[in-house]
Design a protein around this motif. Sequence first.
Motif, PDB file in Angstrom:
ATOM      1  N   VAL A 250      53.562  35.980  10.230  1.00 62.68           N
ATOM      2  CA  VAL A 250      52.284  35.663  10.867  1.00 62.68           C
ATOM      3  C   VAL A 250      52.392  35.855  12.379  1.00 62.68           C
ATOM      4  N   ALA A 251      53.464  35.314  12.982  1.00 59.85           N
ATOM      5  CA  ALA A 251      53.646  35.447  14.432  1.00 59.85           C
ATOM      6  C   ALA A 251      53.860  36.900  14.830  1.00 59.85           C
ATOM      7  N   SER A 252      54.509  37.663  13.953  1.00 63.74           N
ATOM      8  CA  SER A 252      54.839  39.050  14.264  1.00 63.74           C
ATOM      9  C   SER A 252      53.605  39.936  14.351  1.00 63.74           C
ATOM     10  N   LEU A 253      52.580  39.670  13.545  1.00 62.48           N
ATOM     11  CA  LEU A 253      51.372  40.497  13.589  1.00 62.48           C
ATOM     12  C   LEU A 253      50.757  40.487  14.987  1.00 62.48           C
ATOM     13  N   SER A 254      50.608  39.299  15.565  1.00 63.41           N
ATOM     14  CA  SER A 254      50.042  39.191  16.912  1.00 63.41           C
ATOM     15  C   SER A 254      50.989  39.771  17.955  1.00 63.41           C
ATOM     16  N   MET A 268      41.043  38.877  13.395  1.00 59.03           N
ATOM     17  CA  MET A 268      42.173  38.078  13.888  1.00 59.03           C
ATOM     18  C   MET A 268      41.828  37.317  15.158  1.00 59.03           C
ATOM     19  N   ARG A 269      40.597  37.406  15.608  1.00 57.88           N
ATOM     20  CA  ARG A 269      40.189  36.833  16.869  1.00 57.88           C
ATOM     21  C   ARG A 269      40.511  35.345  16.938  1.00 57.88           C
ATOM     22  N   GLY A 270      41.202  34.948  18.000  1.00 57.02           N
ATOM     23  CA  GLY A 270      41.513  33.541  18.225  1.00 57.02           C
ATOM     24  C   GLY A 270      42.824  33.085  17.613  1.00 57.02           C
ATOM     25  N   VAL A 271      43.414  33.896  16.719  1.00 57.29           N
ATOM     26  CA  VAL A 271      44.650  33.490  16.052  1.00 57.29           C
ATOM     27  C   VAL A 271      45.814  33.472  17.035  1.00 57.29           C
ATOM     28  N   GLY A 272      45.832  34.445  17.963  1.00 57.60           N
ATOM     29  CA  GLY A 272      46.895  34.467  18.966  1.00 57.60           C
ATOM     30  C   GLY A 272      46.929  33.186  19.780  1.00 57.60           C
ATOM     31  N   SER A 273      45.752  32.700  20.183  1.00 60.20           N
ATOM     32  CA  SER A 273      45.667  31.443  20.936  1.00 60.20           C
ATOM     33  C   SER A 273      46.104  30.264  20.073  1.00 60.20           C
ATOM     34  N   MET A 274      45.729  30.292  18.801  1.00 65.45           N
ATOM     35  CA  MET A 274      46.132  29.227  17.889  1.00 65.45           C
ATOM     36  C   MET A 274      47.652  29.141  17.772  1.00 65.45           C
ATOM     37  N   LEU A 275      48.288  30.289  17.646  1.00 68.11           N
ATOM     38  CA  LEU A 275      49.743  30.317  17.545  1.00 68.11           C
ATOM     39  C   LEU A 275      50.379  29.824  18.843  1.00 68.11           C
ATOM     40  N   HIS A 276      49.820  30.261  19.978  1.00 66.76           N
ATOM     41  CA  HIS A 276      50.346  29.841  21.281  1.00 66.76           C
ATOM     42  C   HIS A 276      50.239  28.328  21.439  1.00 66.76           C
ATOM     43  N   ASP A 277      49.089  27.764  21.066  1.00 61.75           N
ATOM     44  CA  ASP A 277      48.876  26.321  21.195  1.00 61.75           C
ATOM     45  C   ASP A 277      49.795  25.528  20.275  1.00 61.75           C
ATOM     46  N   GLY A 279      52.805  26.339  19.733  1.00 64.67           N
ATOM     47  CA  GLY A 279      54.182  26.541  20.190  1.00 64.67           C
ATOM     48  C   GLY A 279      54.908  27.624  19.427  1.00 64.67           C
ATOM     49  N   VAL A 280      54.131  28.528  18.802  1.00 63.02           N
ATOM     50  CA  VAL A 280      54.729  29.583  17.993  1.00 63.02           C
ATOM     51  C   VAL A 280      54.874  30.851  18.838  1.00 63.02           C
ATOM     52  N   SER A 281      55.997  31.001  19.500  1.00 61.22           N
ATOM     53  CA  SER A 281      56.344  32.242  20.191  1.00 61.22           C
ATOM     54  C   SER A 281      57.218  33.056  19.261  1.00 61.22           C
ATOM     55  N   TYR A 282      56.802  34.287  18.981  1.00 63.52           N
ATOM     56  CA  TYR A 282      57.549  35.092  18.003  1.00 63.52           C
ATOM     57  C   TYR A 282      59.010  35.268  18.398  1.00 63.52           C
ATOM     58  N   LEU A 283      59.260  35.636  19.652  1.00 61.22           N
ATOM     59  CA  LEU A 283      60.641  35.892  20.067  1.00 61.22           C
ATOM     60  C   LEU A 283      61.480  34.624  20.022  1.00 61.22           C
ATOM     61  N   ALA A 284      60.898  33.504  20.455  1.00 60.80           N
ATOM     62  CA  ALA A 284      61.633  32.243  20.432  1.00 60.80           C
ATOM     63  C   ALA A 284      61.920  31.810  18.996  1.00 60.80           C
ATOM     64  N   LEU A 285      60.907  31.934  18.131  1.00 64.84           N
ATOM     65  CA  LEU A 285      61.107  31.586  16.721  1.00 64.84           C
ATOM     66  C   LEU A 285      62.158  32.479  16.081  1.00 64.84           C
ATOM     67  N   SER A 286      62.096  33.766  16.395  1.00 67.96           N
ATOM     68  CA  SER A 286      63.038  34.717  15.823  1.00 67.96           C
ATOM     69  C   SER A 286      64.466  34.347  16.173  1.00 67.96           C
ATOM     70  N   ILE A 354      59.214  24.518  13.532  1.00 70.29           N
ATOM     71  CA  ILE A 354      58.681  24.551  14.892  1.00 70.29           C
ATOM     72  C   ILE A 354      59.214  23.391  15.718  1.00 70.29           C
ATOM     73  N   ARG A 355      59.286  22.204  15.098  1.00 67.81           N
ATOM     74  CA  ARG A 355      59.786  21.030  15.819  1.00 67.81           C
ATOM     75  C   ARG A 355      61.238  21.235  16.226  1.00 67.81           C
ATOM     76  N   LYS A 356      62.059  21.766  15.312  1.00 65.64           N
ATOM     77  CA  LYS A 356      63.478  21.969  15.622  1.00 65.64           C
ATOM     78  C   LYS A 356      63.650  23.047  16.692  1.00 65.64           C
ATOM     79  N   CYS A 357      62.835  24.093  16.617  1.00 71.48           N
ATOM     80  CA  CYS A 357      62.946  25.160  17.607  1.00 71.48           C
ATOM     81  C   CYS A 357      62.533  24.669  18.987  1.00 71.48           C
ATOM     82  N   ARG A 358      61.522  23.824  19.038  1.00 74.80           N
ATOM     83  CA  ARG A 358      61.083  23.259  20.316  1.00 74.80           C
ATOM     84  C   ARG A 358      62.156  22.374  20.950  1.00 74.80           C
ATOM     85  N   SER A 359      62.828  21.605  20.068  1.00 72.37           N
ATOM     86  CA  SER A 359      63.834  20.656  20.588  1.00 72.37           C
ATOM     87  C   SER A 359      65.184  21.315  20.848  1.00 72.37           C
TER      88      SER A 359
END
Length: 361
Positions: A250-254, A268-277, A279-286, A354-359
Motif C-alpha cells: 500500500v505504501a509503495s504505490l504512493s 487514490m486522492r488523499g491516500v498519500g496524506s492518510m499514510l503520512h498522517d 506515520g507510514v513512510s515507505y522507506l522507513a517501513l521498508s 507501525i508502533r514498533k517502527c516509530r519507537s
Amino acid sequence: MSDQARLVVDHSSWTVQAALTPAFKRAAHFGTGIIGTDDLLVEFARRVARRFPGLKPLRTSQSGQARGAGSHEPSLDLEGGFYESRAILREVAVHAAKSSVGGNFRSSPGWTRAVSEVLSEAGIRSAEAGLPWTGDREVLLALLSKEGTYAHALLTAEEVDKGQLVAQIESGTSCYGKHPWVPAVDFLEMVGVAPSGSIARLVMLPIRTAFKRVEGRSAGLLAAVRSESERQCLRMGHERVRVSHVLLGVASLSHQLSLVRMEEPPQMRGVGSMLHDSGVSYLALSRCISERLVSELQEGPLGLKDGRVSPDPPEMSTEVRRLFDVIGALANEADGYARMVERVLDEKDVVGIIRKCRSGA
C-alpha cells in the motif's frame, strides 16, 4: 552490502529487467543449464550498444562461446551474496514463468555466483549514486570490474578495449528515458488507474471495462495492492505473503508515483496524506520491517536449489487471504480505495508494526 544499499534499492530498472529476463528465457528454452556474466553482457550489448558503442562487437556473440578461456564461475550458493541479489533473480524467474506459454520452468536454469555478486555490487553502486533502483550503468560497471569471469573472457575474445568501454559508460547517461519505469506505476497503467499512451489505452479498454464491471470500480487498485504485496514478499526474500508485505505494498504505490513525479490518480486522492498522517513512510517501513525479519530470513526457506531460483510465486498466508476478502468487498464503493487503506491500517498486526517502527524497537 550495507543496510542503506540493501533496503533503499527497491527494484531494478527496466533496462536491467530487459536484459535478465531474456537471458533466463533463452537458457530455459535451449537448456543451457546455467546463466553466467557473459549472458548478461551480451543481452546488455543488444539493448544499449547505441548508447555505449564499445559494446557493439558483443551484440552477435553467442552464449558460452568464450567459457573455459581462463575463466570459471561456480554455481550460485547460499554464501554467494544471495540475499542482496535474491529480489531481482526471484522477480525475473517468477515473471518469466508467468509470461511463458508452455515453458517448463520447473527445471529452470541456474545462475552463477558471479552473477549474484555483480547484481549485489550494482545495488551498492546504485544506492551510492542516490538511485532508488538497480541501474543499468551500475550493472555494466559491476560486470566490467570483475576479473576471471565469463564476461571478462568474452571481452578478451572479442578484443574489446575494456578501459575505453568503462570510460564510455562512466561518462554516458543512463538508459532510463524521460520517465523511469517503476513496477507499481506500470501495473496502475495496465489496469487503467494511471494515465497511459493512447494506443495502450485503446487496446486495454475492453478488458478494463469488463474487469471493473465484474470486480468493482476500485478493482484495479485492489489488484495493484495484491501485486505489490507479492513483489514486496519476493523483495524481502520470503515465500509467503504476510500482512507486513501488504502494508509495504500500500505504501509503495504512493511512493512509486512520487518517484516518477506523477500526481495521485483520482481514485487514490488523499491516500498519500492518510499514510503520512499515520506515520507510514515507505522507506522507513521498508528498513524497519527488513531489519526485524533479517534473522528469520537467514533461517527460513531461501527459494534456492542447485543454483536455481524458484519460479513459483509466493503463497498468501491465511491472515492475508482473510484481509483481501475484507478489503475486496469495498472495491465497488465510491471511495473504495481509501476505505481499503483505512482497513489495512486498522489491522492489529499493522498497528503493531507501525508502533514498533516509530519507537525504533
